[in-house]
Design an enzyme around this catalytic site. Structure first.
Site, short mmCIF file in Angstrom:
data_model
loop_
_atom_site.label_atom_id
_atom_site.label_comp_id
_atom_site.label_asym_id
_atom_site.label_seq_id
_atom_site.Cartn_x
_atom_site.Cartn_y
_atom_site.Cartn_z
N GLU A 64 1.06 -1.28 0.15
CA GLU A 64 0.09 -0.02 0.05
C GLU A 64 0.73 1.22 -0.12
O GLU A 64 1.96 1.13 0.12
CB GLU A 64 -0.96 -0.11 1.30
N GLU A 113 -1.34 -9.95 -6.16
CA GLU A 113 -1.46 -10.75 -7.32
C GLU A 113 -0.61 -10.23 -8.46
O GLU A 113 0.26 -10.67 -9.03
CB GLU A 113 -2.87 -10.97 -7.78
N1 THU Z 1 -6.07 -6.62 -2.57
C1 THU Z 1 -4.98 -7.44 -2.86
O1 THU Z 1 -3.98 -7.32 -2.43
N2 THU Z 1 -5.89 -8.45 -3.52
C2 THU Z 1 -7.07 -8.72 -3.79
O2 THU Z 1 -7.38 -9.78 -4.45
C3 THU Z 1 -7.99 -7.78 -3.19
C4 THU Z 1 -7.60 -6.62 -2.64
C5 THU Z 1 -5.40 -5.76 -1.51
C6 THU Z 1 -5.53 -4.01 -1.93
C7 THU Z 1 -5.52 -3.54 -0.83
O3 THU Z 1 -4.00 -3.17 -0.30
C8 THU Z 1 -6.24 -4.33 0.20
O4 THU Z 1 -6.26 -5.47 -0.21
C9 THU Z 1 -7.74 -3.70 0.63
O5 THU Z 1 -8.23 -3.36 -0.58
#
Ligand code: THU
Length: 132
Positions: free
Chosen positions: A45, A56
């Site tokens: 993030e 992913e």
């Molecule tokens: N996120 C992922 O890394 N993969 C997913 O399949 C869904 C969402 C992350 C993005 C963000 O850092 C956090 O999860 C909340 O949305």
């Protein structure tokens, strides 16, 4: 294809690689190459929230930047009640680098599991074939 339980465990442990100071929602990904190498990644993030990168896509970009292009499975782990559902951007990246029948294994809380494929996750996808 037989799913190796070590791949599942690797995806779950990859959640520890997540950098999630804003959402506290860690996601882990285990991308398996044709040579059985496991590419592990977590979501990353940013204080500018929209720049956050999902686990992913982090796994794909890590692999591609190391010259690894051939994959046979993707396992994704998150803390959702149902098996985690990958976002649209990540589905599009899967389409770029994987065959439509490649297995994608989704893991939620308490190891609840769903097995799907890239093609099921993004039917009727726009892809390089449309650019010819
Ligand atoms: N996120 C992922 O890394 N993969 C997913 O399949 C869904 C969402 C992350 C993005 C963000 O850092 C956090 O999860 C909340 O949305």
């Amino acid at each position: 294809m037989t799913i190796d339980e070590n791949w599942i465990e690797a995806a779950i442990s990859a959640q520890e690689r997540a950098y999630v100071p804003y959402s506290s929602f860690s996601v882990g990904a285990c991308l398996v190459t044709n040579e059985d190498e496991l590419i592990l990644a977590g979501n990353i993030e940013n204080a500018s929230y929209g720049l956050s990168n999902c686990a992913e896509r982090t796994a794909f970009f890590k692999a591609i930047s190391e010259g690894k292009y051939n994959f046979k499975a993707l396992i994704i782990s998150g803390e959702t009640e149902e098996p985690i559902s990958p976002c649209g951007a990540c589905r599009q990246v899967m389409v770029e680098f994987c065959s439509s029948d490649m297995p994608v294994i989704l893991i939620g809380k308490n190891r609840v599991r769903k097995e799907t494929t890239v093609g099921e996750l993004l039917p009727y996808a726009f892809s390089k074939k449309d650019l010819n």
